[in-house]
Design a protein around this motif. Structure first.
Motif, PDB file in Angstrom:
ATOM      1  N   ALA A  18     -28.573  49.153   2.002  1.00 55.02           N
ATOM      2  CA  ALA A  18     -27.812  48.309   3.440  1.00 55.02           C
ATOM      3  C   ALA A  18     -28.080  49.555   4.456  1.00 55.02           C
ATOM      4  N   ASN A  19     -28.680  50.566   4.274  1.00 56.18           N
ATOM      5  CA  ASN A  19     -28.571  50.944   5.752  1.00 56.18           C
ATOM      6  C   ASN A  19     -30.151  51.304   6.081  1.00 56.18           C
ATOM      7  N   ALA A  20     -31.193  51.134   5.199  1.00 52.97           N
ATOM      8  CA  ALA A  20     -32.021  50.906   6.082  1.00 52.97           C
ATOM      9  C   ALA A  20     -32.444  49.642   6.534  1.00 52.97           C
ATOM     10  N   VAL A  21     -31.779  48.276   5.609  1.00 54.66           N
ATOM     11  CA  VAL A  21     -32.062  47.231   6.672  1.00 54.66           C
ATOM     12  C   VAL A  21     -30.947  47.384   8.312  1.00 54.66           C
ATOM     13  N   ASN A  22     -29.831  47.752   7.965  1.00 53.15           N
ATOM     14  CA  ASN A  22     -28.963  48.047   9.628  1.00 53.15           C
ATOM     15  C   ASN A  22     -29.768  48.917  10.298  1.00 53.15           C
ATOM     16  N   TYR A  23     -30.893  49.710  10.132  1.00 53.37           N
ATOM     17  CA  TYR A  23     -31.741  50.655  10.886  1.00 53.37           C
ATOM     18  C   TYR A  23     -32.848  49.672  11.207  1.00 53.37           C
ATOM     19  N   TYR A  24     -33.668  48.894  10.626  1.00 52.96           N
ATOM     20  CA  TYR A  24     -34.413  47.718  10.416  1.00 52.96           C
ATOM     21  C   TYR A  24     -33.875  47.148  12.092  1.00 52.96           C
ATOM     22  N   GLU A  25     -33.111  46.758  11.925  1.00 50.22           N
ATOM     23  CA  GLU A  25     -32.355  45.795  12.710  1.00 50.22           C
ATOM     24  C   GLU A  25     -31.792  45.886  14.259  1.00 50.22           C
ATOM     25  N   ASN A 167     -20.770  58.353  -4.525  1.00 46.93           N
ATOM     26  CA  ASN A 167     -20.077  57.923  -5.919  1.00 46.93           C
ATOM     27  C   ASN A 167     -19.186  58.658  -7.261  1.00 46.93           C
ATOM     28  N   THR A 168     -18.345  59.855  -5.666  1.00 46.65           N
ATOM     29  CA  THR A 168     -17.765  60.335  -6.454  1.00 46.65           C
ATOM     30  C   THR A 168     -15.966  59.980  -5.267  1.00 46.65           C
ATOM     31  N   GLN A 169     -15.200  60.260  -5.882  1.00 49.85           N
ATOM     32  CA  GLN A 169     -13.719  60.071  -5.162  1.00 49.85           C
ATOM     33  C   GLN A 169     -13.747  60.668  -3.820  1.00 49.85           C
ATOM     34  N   LYS A 170     -15.039  61.867  -3.357  1.00 45.76           N
ATOM     35  CA  LYS A 170     -14.779  62.076  -2.477  1.00 45.76           C
ATOM     36  C   LYS A 170     -15.311  61.813  -1.067  1.00 45.76           C
ATOM     37  N   SER A 171     -16.369  60.633  -1.153  1.00 47.07           N
ATOM     38  CA  SER A 171     -16.509  59.382  -0.689  1.00 47.07           C
ATOM     39  C   SER A 171     -15.919  57.836  -0.372  1.00 47.07           C
ATOM     40  N   THR A 172     -15.693  57.908   0.947  1.00 47.86           N
ATOM     41  CA  THR A 172     -15.511  57.257   1.336  1.00 47.86           C
ATOM     42  C   THR A 172     -15.699  55.941   2.356  1.00 47.86           C
ATOM     43  N   GLU A 173     -15.029  55.147   2.037  1.00 49.33           N
ATOM     44  CA  GLU A 173     -15.878  54.072   2.879  1.00 49.33           C
ATOM     45  C   GLU A 173     -15.950  54.594   3.962  1.00 49.33           C
ATOM     46  N   ALA A 174     -15.288  55.270   4.408  1.00 51.02           N
ATOM     47  CA  ALA A 174     -15.254  55.140   6.111  1.00 51.02           C
ATOM     48  C   ALA A 174     -15.727  55.993   6.539  1.00 51.02           C
ATOM     49  N   GLN A 175     -16.671  57.201   4.990  1.00 49.48           N
ATOM     50  CA  GLN A 175     -17.330  58.242   5.784  1.00 49.48           C
ATOM     51  C   GLN A 175     -18.994  57.831   5.351  1.00 49.48           C
ATOM     52  N   ARG A 176     -19.368  56.904   4.978  1.00 47.78           N
ATOM     53  CA  ARG A 176     -20.448  55.287   4.600  1.00 47.78           C
ATOM     54  C   ARG A 176     -20.849  55.020   5.524  1.00 47.78           C
ATOM     55  N   LYS A 177     -19.948  54.076   6.503  1.00 45.46           N
ATOM     56  CA  LYS A 177     -19.653  53.587   7.154  1.00 45.46           C
ATOM     57  C   LYS A 177     -20.183  54.610   8.709  1.00 45.46           C
ATOM     58  N   GLU A 178     -19.909  55.872   8.137  1.00 41.59           N
ATOM     59  CA  GLU A 178     -20.366  56.995   9.638  1.00 41.59           C
ATOM     60  C   GLU A 178     -22.084  57.243   9.073  1.00 41.59           C
ATOM     61  N   PHE A 179     -21.838  57.084   8.106  1.00 38.88           N
ATOM     62  CA  PHE A 179     -23.380  57.757   7.903  1.00 38.88           C
ATOM     63  C   PHE A 179     -23.884  56.739   9.104  1.00 38.88           C
ATOM     64  N   ILE A 180     -24.331  55.677   8.088  1.00 41.60           N
ATOM     65  CA  ILE A 180     -24.632  54.113   8.504  1.00 41.60           C
ATOM     66  C   ILE A 180     -25.023  54.494  10.008  1.00 41.60           C
ATOM     67  N   GLU A 181     -23.840  54.527  11.172  1.00 39.53           N
ATOM     68  CA  GLU A 181     -24.124  54.787  12.104  1.00 39.53           C
ATOM     69  C   GLU A 181     -24.869  55.987  12.754  1.00 39.53           C
ATOM     70  N   ARG A 182     -24.694  57.043  12.167  1.00 34.67           N
ATOM     71  CA  ARG A 182     -25.792  58.653  13.088  1.00 34.67           C
ATOM     72  C   ARG A 182     -26.876  58.122  12.578  1.00 34.67           C
ATOM     73  N   CYS A 183     -27.491  57.904  11.480  1.00 35.68           N
ATOM     74  CA  CYS A 183     -29.008  57.372  10.863  1.00 35.68           C
ATOM     75  C   CYS A 183     -29.051  56.625  12.307  1.00 35.68           C
ATOM     76  N   ALA A 184     -28.703  54.602  11.925  1.00 33.08           N
ATOM     77  CA  ALA A 184     -28.965  54.421  13.417  1.00 33.08           C
ATOM     78  C   ALA A 184     -28.874  55.600  15.137  1.00 33.08           C
ATOM     79  N   ALA A 185     -28.169  56.174  15.510  1.00 32.02           N
ATOM     80  CA  ALA A 185     -27.988  56.730  16.699  1.00 32.02           C
ATOM     81  C   ALA A 185     -29.603  57.138  17.045  1.00 32.02           C
ATOM     82  N   ASN A 186     -29.931  57.489  15.882  1.00 30.23           N
ATOM     83  CA  ASN A 186     -31.313  58.411  15.272  1.00 30.23           C
ATOM     84  C   ASN A 186     -32.156  57.420  15.773  1.00 30.23           C
ATOM     85  N   ILE A 187     -32.182  56.561  16.723  1.00 33.61           N
ATOM     86  CA  ILE A 187     -33.717  55.601  16.447  1.00 33.61           C
ATOM     87  C   ILE A 187     -33.853  56.230  18.273  1.00 33.61           C
ATOM     88  N   ASP A 188     -35.512  56.291  18.163  1.00 36.71           N
ATOM     89  CA  ASP A 188     -35.990  56.904  19.441  1.00 36.71           C
ATOM     90  C   ASP A 188     -36.206  55.933  20.101  1.00 36.71           C
TER      91      ASP A 188
END
Length: 188
Positions: A18-25, A167-188
């Motif tokens: 999902a992260n790769a597809v988001n970055y692609y788009e 895949n642990t209790q420490k990983s939340t949906e909000a953290q995953r969404k924020e990570f996808i956004e951080r990756c996409a923010a690194n498009i040159d």
């Protein structure tokens, strides 16, 4: 810029996918020429059956991947770490694609030509363990990719982001969404 995304998780329903597809788009929307190798969807045999002793009967996929790499200015990898390394499918992709005389060439035992110099790469990695371990010399994943895999071929890693505690209790949906956004923010 010509971007090549390599999605290295074997499950097309994964977070990495999902992260790769988001970055692609997002990269396409930003006006980049973007191509993707989706190893979850490819009909690709990652097994380097004979090592480098002889070629396998069908080299069409690795040859195609090499052409995509040649055309690209930047490679962007999305993958998880399992047992301190990338999934077997992605490792096989590296084995069969970053081959002698394409990615590097030994002139002698001590002199190596790095044949992919001038290209850059980004690594977007997930891990069940803490992110700091994946980035550390002890986890060695990032170090190995920067120096012994991509760096060995002349590709400079310019950005690495790691989302740990997947895949642990420490990983939340909000953290995953924020990570996808951080990756996409690194498009040159």
């Amino acid at each position: 810029m010509k971007l090549l995304i390599i999605q290295g998780h074997p499950d097309s329903q994964s977070f990495n996918h999902a992260n790769a597809v988001n970055y692609y788009e997002k990269a396409q929307a930003a006006g980049h020429e973007v191509k993707m190798i989706d190893l979850a969807e490819e009909d690709f045999n990652p097994n380097l059956e004979y090592g480098f002793r002889q070629h396998m009967e069908d080299e069409s996929k690795p040859n195609h991947y090499q052409e995509l790499i040649k055309e690209a200015d930047q490679l962007i990898f999305f993958f998880p770490t399992w047992w301190g390394a990338e999934p077997a499918m992605l490792k096989g992709f590296l084995d069969r694609t970053l081959t002698p005389h394409f990615a590097y060439h030994y002139q002698s035992a001590t002199k190596i030509d790095k044949l992919l110099t001038g290209k850059t790469a980004k690594l977007f990695i997930t891990s069940r363990g803490p992110a700091f371990f994946t980035k550390s010399i002890y986890g060695s994943v990032v170090y190995r990719w920067k120096h012994l895999v991509l760096g060995f071929c002349g590709i400079k890693v310019t950005k690495t982001l790691v989302l740990g505690n997947m895949n642990t209790q420490k990983s939340t949906e909000a953290q995953r969404k924020e990570f996808i956004e951080r990756c996409a923010a690194n498009i040159d």
